[in-house]
Design an enzyme around this catalytic site. Structure first.
Site, mmCIF file in Angstrom:
data_model
loop_
_atom_site.group_PDB
_atom_site.id
_atom_site.type_symbol
_atom_site.label_atom_id
_atom_site.label_comp_id
_atom_site.label_asym_id
_atom_site.label_seq_id
_atom_site.Cartn_x
_atom_site.Cartn_y
_atom_site.Cartn_z
ATOM 1 N N LYS A 271 87.152 -51.884 42.481
ATOM 2 C CA LYS A 271 86.137 -50.910 42.923
ATOM 3 C C LYS A 271 85.898 -51.027 44.425
ATOM 4 O O LYS A 271 85.650 -50.021 45.102
ATOM 5 C CB LYS A 271 84.831 -51.100 42.130
ATOM 6 C CG LYS A 271 84.971 -50.593 40.697
ATOM 7 C CD LYS A 271 83.743 -50.770 39.827
ATOM 8 C CE LYS A 271 84.058 -50.228 38.418
ATOM 9 N NZ LYS A 271 83.059 -50.525 37.413
ATOM 10 N N ASN B 188 71.704 -44.338 30.246
ATOM 11 C CA ASN B 188 72.008 -45.764 30.067
ATOM 12 C C ASN B 188 70.749 -46.593 30.270
ATOM 13 O O ASN B 188 69.666 -46.044 30.465
ATOM 14 C CB ASN B 188 73.128 -46.191 31.029
ATOM 15 C CG ASN B 188 72.716 -45.935 32.465
ATOM 16 O OD1 ASN B 188 71.778 -46.532 32.963
ATOM 17 N ND2 ASN B 188 73.413 -44.992 33.126
ATOM 18 N N LYS C 171 86.650 -47.479 46.081
ATOM 19 C CA LYS C 171 85.434 -46.734 46.469
ATOM 20 C C LYS C 171 85.102 -46.902 47.948
ATOM 21 O O LYS C 171 84.025 -46.514 48.388
ATOM 22 C CB LYS C 171 84.269 -47.153 45.573
ATOM 23 C CG LYS C 171 84.571 -46.920 44.074
ATOM 24 C CD LYS C 171 83.341 -46.867 43.230
ATOM 25 C CE LYS C 171 83.706 -46.726 41.751
ATOM 26 N NZ LYS C 171 82.658 -46.103 40.951
ATOM 27 N N LYS D 139 68.252 -26.274 20.717
ATOM 28 C CA LYS D 139 68.514 -27.553 20.052
ATOM 29 C C LYS D 139 69.707 -27.401 19.118
ATOM 30 O O LYS D 139 69.676 -26.560 18.206
ATOM 31 C CB LYS D 139 67.261 -27.989 19.279
ATOM 32 C CG LYS D 139 67.403 -29.362 18.657
ATOM 33 C CD LYS D 139 66.163 -29.764 17.889
ATOM 34 C CE LYS D 139 66.409 -31.064 17.145
ATOM 35 N NZ LYS D 139 65.354 -31.343 16.183
ATOM 36 N N PHE E 176 77.989 -51.366 43.697
ATOM 37 C CA PHE E 176 77.805 -52.348 42.634
ATOM 38 C C PHE E 176 78.977 -52.245 41.675
ATOM 39 O O PHE E 176 79.716 -51.247 41.682
ATOM 40 C CB PHE E 176 76.503 -52.081 41.865
ATOM 41 C CG PHE E 176 75.270 -52.652 42.520
ATOM 42 C CD1 PHE E 176 74.834 -52.172 43.752
ATOM 43 C CD2 PHE E 176 74.546 -53.664 41.913
ATOM 44 C CE1 PHE E 176 73.701 -52.685 44.364
ATOM 45 C CE2 PHE E 176 73.407 -54.189 42.509
ATOM 46 C CZ PHE E 176 72.987 -53.700 43.730
ATOM 47 N N ASP F 219 78.750 -41.875 33.631
ATOM 48 C CA ASP F 219 80.132 -41.511 33.993
ATOM 49 C C ASP F 219 80.524 -40.165 33.422
ATOM 50 O O ASP F 219 81.371 -39.474 33.981
ATOM 51 C CB ASP F 219 81.095 -42.597 33.495
ATOM 52 C CG ASP F 219 80.960 -43.859 34.330
ATOM 53 O OD1 ASP F 219 80.942 -43.735 35.571
ATOM 54 O OD2 ASP F 219 80.842 -44.958 33.749
HETATM 55 O O1 PMT Z 1 68.345 -50.875 37.275
HETATM 56 P P1 PMT Z 1 68.280 -52.295 36.729
HETATM 57 O O2 PMT Z 1 67.673 -52.332 35.359
HETATM 58 O O3 PMT Z 1 67.638 -53.240 37.690
HETATM 59 O O4 PMT Z 1 69.776 -52.772 36.496
HETATM 60 C C1 PMT Z 1 70.596 -53.103 37.600
HETATM 61 C C2 PMT Z 1 72.025 -52.565 37.407
HETATM 62 C C3 PMT Z 1 72.705 -53.303 36.261
HETATM 63 C C4 PMT Z 1 71.993 -51.061 37.115
HETATM 64 C C5 PMT Z 1 72.760 -52.842 38.761
HETATM 65 O O5 PMT Z 1 72.799 -54.219 39.000
HETATM 66 C C6 PMT Z 1 74.170 -52.280 38.759
HETATM 67 O O6 PMT Z 1 75.118 -52.912 38.360
HETATM 68 N N1 PMT Z 1 74.314 -51.005 39.207
HETATM 69 C C7 PMT Z 1 75.575 -50.244 39.124
HETATM 70 C C8 PMT Z 1 75.779 -49.737 37.720
HETATM 71 C C9 PMT Z 1 77.093 -48.987 37.564
HETATM 72 O O7 PMT Z 1 77.061 -47.821 37.306
HETATM 73 O O8 PMT Z 1 78.151 -49.709 37.812
HETATM 74 P P2 PMT Z 1 79.682 -49.155 37.732
HETATM 75 O O9 PMT Z 1 80.540 -50.332 37.770
HETATM 76 O O10 PMT Z 1 79.823 -48.202 36.580
HETATM 77 O O11 PMT Z 1 79.844 -48.299 39.059
HETATM 78 C C10 PMT Z 1 80.348 -48.861 40.265
HETATM 79 C C11 PMT Z 1 79.648 -48.272 41.451
HETATM 80 O O12 PMT Z 1 79.911 -46.875 41.528
HETATM 81 C C12 PMT Z 1 78.143 -48.402 41.435
HETATM 82 O O13 PMT Z 1 77.702 -48.662 42.757
HETATM 83 C C13 PMT Z 1 77.659 -47.042 40.972
HETATM 84 O O14 PMT Z 1 76.366 -46.709 41.537
HETATM 85 C C14 PMT Z 1 78.724 -46.132 41.542
HETATM 86 N N2 PMT Z 1 78.960 -44.924 40.753
HETATM 87 C C15 PMT Z 1 79.454 -44.981 39.494
HETATM 88 C C16 PMT Z 1 79.737 -43.839 38.802
HETATM 89 C C17 PMT Z 1 79.499 -42.582 39.399
HETATM 90 N N3 PMT Z 1 79.739 -41.451 38.768
HETATM 91 N N4 PMT Z 1 78.988 -42.537 40.650
HETATM 92 C C18 PMT Z 1 78.729 -43.678 41.330
HETATM 93 O O15 PMT Z 1 78.250 -43.634 42.470
#
Ligand code: PMT
Length: 405
Positions: free
Chosen positions: A346, A216, A350, A295, A332, A285
């Site tokens: 979340k 991503n 979480k 390949k 986040f 995800d």
């Molecule tokens: O890196 P930058 O360019 O500065 O961009 C910042 C950002 C947009 C990446 C940051 O601000 C942000 O939003 N980070 C979380 C991105 C994310 O994956 O969000 P989510 O809503 O999909 O996940 C929710 C939370 O679960 C997040 O804390 C994520 O780290 C965590 N997660 C998600 C999926 C997974 N398999 N494991 C996780 O730990």
């Protein structure tokens, strides 16, 4: 997975550190490292006597700067004491002998260090170190009093066994106290000293075959800014980073990973000793159920690329949030729609104390230098204005501290 501790990023403040002739002079090297970890540039002046205790090469290697000793040593700078005095945002004398104290208290300028101190208008911090009888001598007490009246900041000597064999007051204060007093003059907080902060940052990369992968747009800027700010505030920081094009922040323990599985393994290990866990990474995800060792071929009839089976990655935040104990957990939420509603879900699912919610999409959050977010906890939701990711990092750390028992 690889680990390291590295340096980076241009400091904006300069501490000129004066090292005088005392057995504690070797501790000045630790002071240099701790100030650098807080993002400060350090330039060192040694007295001639100090060079008998520590070789100037030590400080040159640590600071990557010339070490100034004599008034006339630098032929390129005929008024060296003035340029050093002007460069200082803070002048720190550590360790400071009774002799240097007396000179500074009485305006004597007969070597480079005392001349620079007289010439500076920067705040002065003094950490004395000497024999107990010299420290308690009325002449020294009088000099300390005079300097305090003039606004010089003292970091009191400690009590204990002294190198000369005496027991009493005169040991150089703890490095952390000296560094805190110095940083306080620069307006830098040390409220995370003694805390371990674990941060995830950047994207993960999930291989399809040796040349293709799922990932991503995360640049890692947010997670790296939090790590830099936490280190500057005195924390021990572990930054678990996916592949990004950023330099490691100063004094931070780096763990480099590629996939979500690797990030989970690294996070599980760091979380054990963490006081605060901040999950800023954009973890992919989904991952291919199988990563091919060759390949994959495209083609109308026999494409190996069509129908790649995807499976869900482990949720790192959810896994660790479920066993958070006393730790503070900050997650986040990156949302294109219904930001607050989804972030609220979340927060609960979480097991987070705080969710930093941001709207993502064209030109928003991913890869930018600024971001506009909401803080959600179990009591309230706070909207923050648009700010730099560096400022946001400090705000996230301050919010985390509210939850630390
Ligand atoms: O890196 P930058 O360019 O500065 O961009 C910042 C950002 C947009 C990446 C940051 O601000 C942000 O939003 N980070 C979380 C991105 C994310 O994956 O969000 P989510 O809503 O999909 O996940 C929710 C939370 O679960 C997040 O804390 C994520 O780290 C965590 N997660 C998600 C999926 C997974 N398999 N494991 C996780 O730990």
């Amino acid at each position: 997975m690889t680990t390291s501790t590295q340096a980076s990023s241009a400091p904006t403040k300069t501490v000129v550190l004066g090292v005088t002739g005392c057995i504690a002079a070797y501790k000045s090297a630790e002071i240099v490292r701790a100030l650098q970890k807080a993002g400060v540039r350090v330039k060192v002046i040694m007295t001639e006597h100090a060079t008998h205790f520590v070789d100037p090469v030590t400080f040159r290697a640590l600071t990557h700067e010339k070490v100034a000793i004599g008034l006339f040593d630098d032929p390129t700078d005929p008024i060296h004491h003035i340029s050093l005095a002007q460069e200082a945002d803070v002048m720190l004398l550590a360790p400071c002998t009774a002799n240097m104290l007396a000179k500074v208290a009485n305006g004597i300028a007969d070597d480079l260090l005392s001349t620079t101190v007289l010439a500076t208008t920067a705040p002065i911090v003094v950490a004395p170190a000497m024999n107990v009888h010299m420290y308690e001598n009325p002449a020294t007490r009088y000099n300390i009093g005079k300097l305090q009246i003039r606004g010089v900041h003292f970091v009191e000597a400690g009590t204990g066994y002294l190198a000369c064999g005496d027991v009493g007051k005169g040991r150089l204060a703890d490095v952390e106290d000296i560094v805190s007093a110095t940083l306080a003059q620069l307006g830098i907080k040390r409220d995370l000293a003694g805390k371990h902060v674990m941060i995830t940052a950047g994207p993960t990369v999930e291989p399809i075959d040796p040349v293709r992968y799922i990932t991503n747009r995360s640049s890692g800027k947010t997670g790296y800014a939090i790590a830099r700010a936490a280190a500057a505030r005195g924390a021990d920081v572990t930054l678990i980073s996916g592949p990004v094009a950023l330099q490691a922040p100063e004094g931070v323990s780096m763990v480099y990973v590629q996939t979500a599985d690797e990030m989970l393994a690294a996070a599980e290990e760091a979380f054990e000793s963490a006081d605060i866990g901040i999950f800023a990474a954009a973890v992919a995800d989904m991952k291919p159920a199988h990563s091919a060792d060759h390949k994959l071929k495209k083609g109308a009839d026999d494409s190996e690329l069509s129908g790649i089976e995807l499976v869900e990655n482990p949720d790192i935040l959810e896994t660790l949030g479920a066993k958070k104990g006393d730790r503070v957990v900050v997650g986040f939420a990156a949302e294109t729609d219904n930001v607050l509603e989804n972030a609220q879900k979340k927060l609960i699912a979480k097991h987070a104390d705080v969710i930093v919610a941001n709207q993502v999409g064209e030109g928003m959050a991913f890869g930018t230098d600024d971001n506009e977010v909401w803080f959600l906890d179990h009591e309230e939701t706070e909207a923050l204005p648009l700010m730099s990711k560096a400022r946001l990092a400090d705000a996230i750390l301050s919010k985390s501290l509210d939850f630390l028992l």
